[in-house]
Write an enzyme that holds these catalytic residues in place. Structure first.
Site, PDB file in Angstrom:
ATOM      1  CB  CYS A 158       2.430   1.191   9.129  1.00  0.00           C
ATOM      2  SG  CYS A 158       3.688   0.053   9.135  1.00  0.00           S
ATOM      3  N   GLY A 180       6.945  -2.437   5.798  1.00  0.00           N
ATOM      4  CA  GLY A 180       8.308  -2.941   5.690  1.00  0.00           C
ATOM      5  C   GLY A 180       9.332  -2.074   6.393  1.00  0.00           C
ATOM      6  CD  GLU A 181      13.679  -0.804   9.121  1.00  0.00           C
ATOM      7  OE1 GLU A 181      12.863  -0.414   9.958  1.00  0.00           O
ATOM      8  OE2 GLU A 181      14.509  -0.038   8.587  1.00  0.00           O
ATOM      9  CB  CYS A 241       3.634  -2.669  13.637  1.00  0.00           C
ATOM     10  SG  CYS A 241       3.695  -2.352  11.872  1.00  0.00           S
ATOM     11  CB  CYS A 268       3.101   7.143   3.297  1.00  0.00           C
ATOM     12  SG  CYS A 268       3.653   5.857   4.395  1.00  0.00           S
ATOM     13  CB  CYS A 303       7.638  -5.750   8.531  1.00  0.00           C
ATOM     14  SG  CYS A 303       9.093  -5.046   9.367  1.00  0.00           S
ATOM     15  CD  GLU A 342      -1.123  -0.636   3.653  1.00  0.00           C
ATOM     16  OE1 GLU A 342      -1.586  -1.793   3.600  1.00  0.00           O
ATOM     17  OE2 GLU A 342      -1.361   0.146   4.560  1.00  0.00           O
ATOM     18  CB  SER A 383      10.316   5.860   8.762  1.00  0.00           C
ATOM     19  OG  SER A 383       9.972   5.466  10.070  1.00  0.00           O
ATOM     20  CB  CYS A 431       7.094  -3.185  16.099  1.00  0.00           C
ATOM     21  SG  CYS A 431       8.729  -2.753  15.453  1.00  0.00           S
TER      22      CYS A 431
HETATM   23  N1  SAH Z   1       9.646  -0.043   9.438  1.00  0.00           N
HETATM   24  C1  SAH Z   1       9.853   1.343   9.465  1.00  0.00           C
HETATM   25  C2  SAH Z   1       8.945   2.125   8.527  1.00  0.00           C
HETATM   26  C3  SAH Z   1       7.527   1.678   8.447  1.00  0.00           C
HETATM   27  S1  SAH Z   1       6.548   1.888   9.885  1.00  0.00           S
HETATM   28  C4  SAH Z   1       9.733   1.867  10.881  1.00  0.00           C
HETATM   29  O1  SAH Z   1       9.340   1.118  11.751  1.00  0.00           O
HETATM   30  O2  SAH Z   1      10.080   3.021  11.073  1.00  0.00           O
HETATM   31  C5  SAH Z   1       6.204   3.618   9.830  1.00  0.00           C
HETATM   32  C6  SAH Z   1       5.804   4.202  11.175  1.00  0.00           C
HETATM   33  O3  SAH Z   1       4.462   3.813  11.536  1.00  0.00           O
HETATM   34  C7  SAH Z   1       6.703   3.741  12.312  1.00  0.00           C
HETATM   35  O4  SAH Z   1       7.072   4.831  13.119  1.00  0.00           O
HETATM   36  C8  SAH Z   1       5.790   2.787  13.042  1.00  0.00           C
HETATM   37  O5  SAH Z   1       6.214   2.598  14.344  1.00  0.00           O
HETATM   38  C9  SAH Z   1       4.456   3.454  12.895  1.00  0.00           C
HETATM   39  N2  SAH Z   1       3.302   2.603  13.187  1.00  0.00           N
HETATM   40  C10 SAH Z   1       3.174   1.280  13.019  1.00  0.00           C
HETATM   41  N3  SAH Z   1       1.971   0.858  13.413  1.00  0.00           N
HETATM   42  C11 SAH Z   1       1.305   1.955  13.863  1.00  0.00           C
HETATM   43  C12 SAH Z   1       0.016   2.166  14.417  1.00  0.00           C
HETATM   44  N4  SAH Z   1      -0.837   1.180  14.551  1.00  0.00           N
HETATM   45  N5  SAH Z   1      -0.326   3.432  14.784  1.00  0.00           N
HETATM   46  C13 SAH Z   1       0.542   4.464  14.601  1.00  0.00           C
HETATM   47  N6  SAH Z   1       1.764   4.321  14.070  1.00  0.00           N
HETATM   48  C14 SAH Z   1       2.154   3.077  13.715  1.00  0.00           C
HETATM   49 FE1  SF4 Z   2       8.191  -2.470  13.241  1.00  0.00          FE
HETATM   50 FE2  SF4 Z   2       8.253  -0.780  11.135  1.00  0.00          FE
HETATM   51 FE3  SF4 Z   2       8.239  -3.444  10.762  1.00  0.00          FE
HETATM   52 FE4  SF4 Z   2       6.038  -2.249  11.658  1.00  0.00          FE
HETATM   53  S1  SF4 Z   2       6.986  -1.938   9.662  1.00  0.00           S
HETATM   54  S2  SF4 Z   2       6.964  -4.177  12.428  1.00  0.00           S
HETATM   55  S3  SF4 Z   2       6.910  -0.623  12.931  1.00  0.00           S
HETATM   56  S4  SF4 Z   2       9.844  -2.260  11.752  1.00  0.00           S
END
Ligand code: SAH
Ligand code: SF4
Length: 369
Positions: A345, A171-172, A126, A112, A119, A91, A203, A123
């Site tokens: 995300c 994704g990361e 997420c 975005c 991923c 997306e 990010s 986390c």
């Molecule tokens: N993997 C990378 C980039 C993608 S996530 C990273 O983790 O930075 C992009 C952002 O969205 C990150 O800051 C992540 O922690 C945040 N995010 C993920 N799930 C979320 C949620 N449910 N509500 C708000 N922010 C969220």
């Molecule tokens: Fe964590 Fe970013 Fe991966 Fe979501 S997309 S699991 S926030 S590293």
């Protein structure tokens, strides 16, 4: 597999054209079709000789993303769900800038972009990591998200609507380092996407070696660190990566980035009720922000179906912000524009995949936009 032309730099294209005995100005024409006019088929490139079009067709793929679902109205956050050639879903989210002072609708947008299918970093809060990691996106799949949005939104020739990129989708990004960098160089290039490096923010959840590597690269990309906890105790509870790269190492890598690039780092901090929103978290967060000379971006957590986490109420959000400001930190509290359309995300993909699973269990085969 055939090389996609949107994974090629200008230099790579020039050397191929030279092999065919084509003049160099043809490269400019091809690139204009690809990046200014967002062409989706070779036959659209009407000012190229037929022979050249045929050579290009036989040598390169000209992939496009298939739009599966689009949500949102033209003046709000819009969300795009794409199907890739192997059927995987990713997306992109288009967020319009706030209307200007005079109430004119603005034509400035931030897109975005996703970098992986799923991923691997898991986390706890997420949606992207819930079903694990499937694969890296290729460079052209990252580039094409921007171009497909330009096409879908009917951006006029030369008048691009995407002028800010945030690599914050699924994704990361730094775990797909080479493809990401290739895509960003193309999106940044004056012959390509023409998005300024300072208007591109990557990010990361904190991949220390890659942050250091990125610091040594030429373009001045901005970096956003998904911090979400300013002590190892809090951060390790919600982000498994913190066990591999604890805050001491992450901070040192960020300092190195700042040294090499100037002040280019933002700290992202999602507020999750009862997890990281206690006012006692603000002192260590402020200390870290001061040490890095970084701004803090507070983001109220977006509920993910099936996960127990929730956002704190508005009073608690404001109290957290006020405490940070009292510590002298430059901080903002983001109103989650895309909240009502599952903008966080990975959420639209998850929902669509669940609906598709339910639909196929019920004997249907597809889901409409
Ligand atoms: N993997 C990378 C980039 C993608 S996530 C990273 O983790 O930075 C992009 C952002 O969205 C990150 O800051 C992540 O922690 C945040 N995010 C993920 N799930 C979320 C949620 N449910 N509500 C708000 N922010 C969220
Ligand atoms: Fe964590 Fe970013 Fe991966 Fe979501 S997309 S699991 S926030 S590293």
């Amino acid at each position: 597999m055939e090389v996609d032309i949107r994974s090629q730099t200008r230099e790579e294209l020039l050397s191929q054209l030279a092999l065919w005995g084509q003049p160099a100005y043809r490269a400019g024409q091809v690139l204009e079709w690809l990046y200014d006019r967002c062409a989706a088929a070779w036959d659209e490139m009407t000012n190229l000789p037929k022979v050249l079009r045929e050579q290009l067709r036989q040598t390169y793929a000209l992939g496009a993303l298939e739009l599966v679902r689009r949500q949102g109205a033209s003046d709000t956050t819009r969300k795009f769900l794409w199907r890739l050639t192997d059927g995987a879903l990713v997306e992109s989210v288009l967020v319009p800038a706030s209307p200007s002072l005079y109430g004119e609708p603005s034509d400035r947008h931030t897109l975005c972009v996703s970098t992986q299918v799923g991923c691997a970093y898991g986390c706890k809060f997420c949606a992207s990591g819930l079903d694990g990691w499937k694969r890296n996106l290729r460079a052209e799949e990252i580039v094409n998200q921007t171009l497909a949005v330009e096409r879908a939104e009917g951006g006029k020739e030369g008048a691009r609507i995407v002028n800010n990129l945030v690599i914050m989708g699924m994704g990361e990004p730094l775990a797909n380092y080479d493809n990401l960098l290739k895509a960003l160089r193309i999106l940044n290039a004056p012959w390509g996407g023409k998005v300024g490096a300072r208007k591109i923010t990557i990010s990361t959840s904190g991949l220390v070696p890659q942050i250091r590597r990125l610091a040594d690269e030429a373009p001045q990309f901005r970096l956003a660190i998904s911090l979400h906890g300013a002590t190892d105790r809090t951060r390790s509870k919600i982000m498994p990566i913190n066990k591999k790269y604890p805050l001491r190492e992450l901070t040192a890598a960020c300092e190195y980035y700042q040294e090499k690039k100037g002040r280019m780092i933002t700290l992202e901090y999602i507020l999750i009720a009862g997890v990281n929103d206690g006012l006692d978290e603000t002192a260590p967060l402020a200390k870290l922000a001061h040490r890095l000379g970084a701004k803090v971006n507070l983001i109220p957590y977006n509920k993910v179906e099936g996960l127990p986490w929730a956002r704190p109420d508005e009073a608690a959000q404001r109290a957290f912000l006020a405490a940070l400001v009292r510590h002298g930190v430059s901080a903002t509290l983001r109103r989650e524009k895309g909240d009502e359309i599952d903008a966080a995300c990975g959420q639209l993909r998850l929902k669509t995949e669940r609906e598709m699973a339910a639909a196929s269990a019920a004997g249907c085969s597809s889901i409409g936009p």
